[in-house]
Scaffold this motif. Structure first.
Motif, short mmCIF file in Angstrom:
data_model
loop_
_atom_site.label_atom_id
_atom_site.label_comp_id
_atom_site.label_asym_id
_atom_site.label_seq_id
_atom_site.Cartn_x
_atom_site.Cartn_y
_atom_site.Cartn_z
N SER A 153 34.20 40.56 44.25
CA SER A 153 32.66 39.31 44.96
C SER A 153 32.66 38.22 44.77
CB SER A 153 31.66 39.96 43.52
OG SER A 153 31.84 39.30 42.13
N LEU A 154 32.48 37.42 45.56
CA LEU A 154 31.94 35.56 46.33
C LEU A 154 31.81 35.43 44.28
CD1 LEU A 154 32.61 34.00 47.55
CD2 LEU A 154 30.44 33.70 48.03
N ASP A 155 30.95 36.32 43.86
CA ASP A 155 30.86 35.96 42.58
C ASP A 155 32.12 35.61 41.99
OD1 ASP A 155 28.15 34.68 43.00
OD2 ASP A 155 27.46 37.04 42.03
N MET A 156 32.91 36.47 41.84
CA MET A 156 34.46 36.73 41.06
C MET A 156 35.23 35.90 41.52
SD MET A 156 36.40 39.97 40.10
CE MET A 156 35.61 40.66 38.71
N LEU A 157 35.11 35.67 42.91
CA LEU A 157 36.79 34.82 43.57
C LEU A 157 35.95 33.54 43.09
CD1 LEU A 157 37.00 36.22 46.74
CD2 LEU A 157 38.42 36.34 44.66
N VAL A 158 34.47 32.47 43.22
CA VAL A 158 33.48 31.46 42.53
C VAL A 158 35.09 30.97 41.11
CG1 VAL A 158 32.30 30.01 41.60
CG2 VAL A 158 32.07 32.01 43.75
N ASP A 159 34.44 31.86 39.56
CA ASP A 159 34.94 32.11 38.58
C ASP A 159 36.61 31.79 38.55
OD1 ASP A 159 32.17 32.30 37.77
OD2 ASP A 159 32.82 34.41 36.93
N TYR A 160 37.37 33.15 39.99
CA TYR A 160 38.69 32.11 39.72
C TYR A 160 39.30 31.27 39.68
CZ TYR A 160 43.26 33.75 40.79
OH TYR A 160 45.00 33.47 41.00
N SER A 161 38.56 30.98 41.30
CA SER A 161 38.67 29.27 41.60
C SER A 161 38.17 28.00 40.63
CB SER A 161 37.57 29.43 43.22
OG SER A 161 38.12 27.41 43.03
N SER A 162 37.33 28.00 40.08
CA SER A 162 36.87 27.47 39.02
C SER A 162 38.23 27.62 37.78
CB SER A 162 35.64 27.42 38.49
OG SER A 162 35.31 28.72 37.68
N GLY A 163 38.79 28.63 37.67
CA GLY A 163 39.53 29.03 36.28
C GLY A 163 38.36 29.47 35.42
N ALA A 164 37.34 30.20 35.10
CA ALA A 164 36.10 30.20 34.56
C ALA A 164 36.52 32.05 34.20
CB ALA A 164 34.93 30.18 35.19
N LEU A 165 37.83 32.71 34.69
CA LEU A 165 37.90 34.05 34.49
C LEU A 165 38.70 34.46 33.70
CD1 LEU A 165 36.61 36.93 36.47
CD2 LEU A 165 38.71 36.18 37.93
N ALA A 166 37.94 35.26 33.01
CA ALA A 166 38.97 36.09 31.38
C ALA A 166 40.00 36.54 32.63
CB ALA A 166 38.06 36.46 31.34
N LEU A 167 41.40 35.98 31.43
CA LEU A 167 43.28 36.06 31.93
C LEU A 167 42.73 37.60 32.26
CD1 LEU A 167 46.18 34.97 32.26
CD2 LEU A 167 46.27 35.63 29.75
N PRO A 168 42.40 39.20 31.82
CA PRO A 168 42.78 40.10 32.58
C PRO A 168 42.37 40.35 33.49
CG PRO A 168 41.89 40.07 29.72
CD PRO A 168 41.80 38.65 30.84
N HIS A 169 41.09 39.84 33.75
CA HIS A 169 40.75 39.80 35.24
C HIS A 169 40.94 39.40 36.18
CE1 HIS A 169 37.79 40.80 31.68
NE2 HIS A 169 36.95 41.95 32.39
N ALA A 170 41.60 38.10 35.84
CA ALA A 170 42.48 36.72 36.57
C ALA A 170 43.50 37.77 36.84
CB ALA A 170 42.29 35.30 36.03
N LEU A 171 44.46 38.25 36.03
CA LEU A 171 45.05 38.86 36.96
C LEU A 171 44.58 39.44 37.90
CD1 LEU A 171 48.06 39.28 36.04
CD2 LEU A 171 47.84 41.03 34.38
#
Length: 234
Positions: A7-25
């Motif tokens: 989702s766009l929200d997930m990509l925003v969190d990934y871009s900002s470094g706010a996504l948890a490491l397993p999800h970012a992987l």
């Protein structure tokens, strides 16, 4: 062409470094295969940089200039090393690793067959990649061609990324690179296409629950190996 994306929200969190490491992987492994999401991420990164540059700072012009020079020097050095590494890796890449996204090769350095697979049914296997106490579980699922995973529900959020093969459920057909999110409202019975086995990366915030009367005995195993049920070491 990929049909299912973060989702766009997930990509925003990934871009900002706010996504948890397993999800970012999982997102990173999808980005390795999806030009559309890489372009979206590039736009988000540019926007974030512009917003950051508008924030007030108390540093002097000379300090900012020195910082910028140091950052650019470091980036250039990393780029040169990365370019050399990529050439080396490309020359060494073989059939064993070709289906593994670059983001996952550190966890799967010798290919899928080298992992320790746990057979849950004659056609369904799991291999654990990461299980830090209190966090999400990162694993691979492996299902034989034409077979299905037992019907199950989710007790938390689940991310699935198709690495090889394809499978379908009540909501669609998912192929290599597709990124699927499920929550605790979902109940499904994934079935693999008949042409090849299907291997997926899965990230589980909580254990899945099998609902079939013959497969419910697997639930204690799933709970046992999930990090939310594994006590931290003293």
């Amino acid at each position: 062409m990929l049909c299912y994306h973060p989702s766009l929200d997930m990509l925003v969190d990934y871009s900002s470094g706010a996504l948890a490491l397993p999800h970012a992987l999982a997102v990173s492994a999808h980005l390795d295969q999806c030009a559309e999401c890489r372009e979206q991420l590039k736009r988000l990164n540019t926007l974030g940089a512009e917003l950051f540059s508008e924030q007030p700072t108390s540093a002097s012009d000379s300090q900012l200039s020195a910082l910028k020079a140091n950052v650019l020097e470091a980036i250039q050095g990393q780029t040169e090393v990365s370019a050399k590494t990529e050439v080396t890796q490309a020359s060494e890449l073989n059939e064993t690793l070709k289906d593994i996204p670059a983001s996952l090769r550190r966890l799967i350095p010798k290919g899928f067959d080298s992992l320790s697979w746990m057979s849950l049914t004659p056609s369904f296997k799991l291999a654990m990649l990461s299980s830090e106490p209190g966090g999400a579980q990162v694993a691979l699922s492996r299902i034989k061609a034409g077979a299905h995973m037992p019907t199950h529900t989710h007790t938390g959020n689940e991310i699935t990324l198709v690495l090889t093969g394809a499978f379908s459920d009540e909501e669609g057909v998912y192929r290599r690179g597709d990124f699927i999110c499920r929550n605790d409202d979902d109940k499904h019975k994934p079935r693999v296409t008949k042409d090849a086995e299907c291997i997926c990366l899965i990230v589980l915030d909580a254990p899945i629950e099998f609902t079939g009367w013959l497969t419910r005995f697997l639930n204690p195993i799933m709970r046992r190996f999930h990090p939310n049920n594994t006590p931290a070491e003293a």
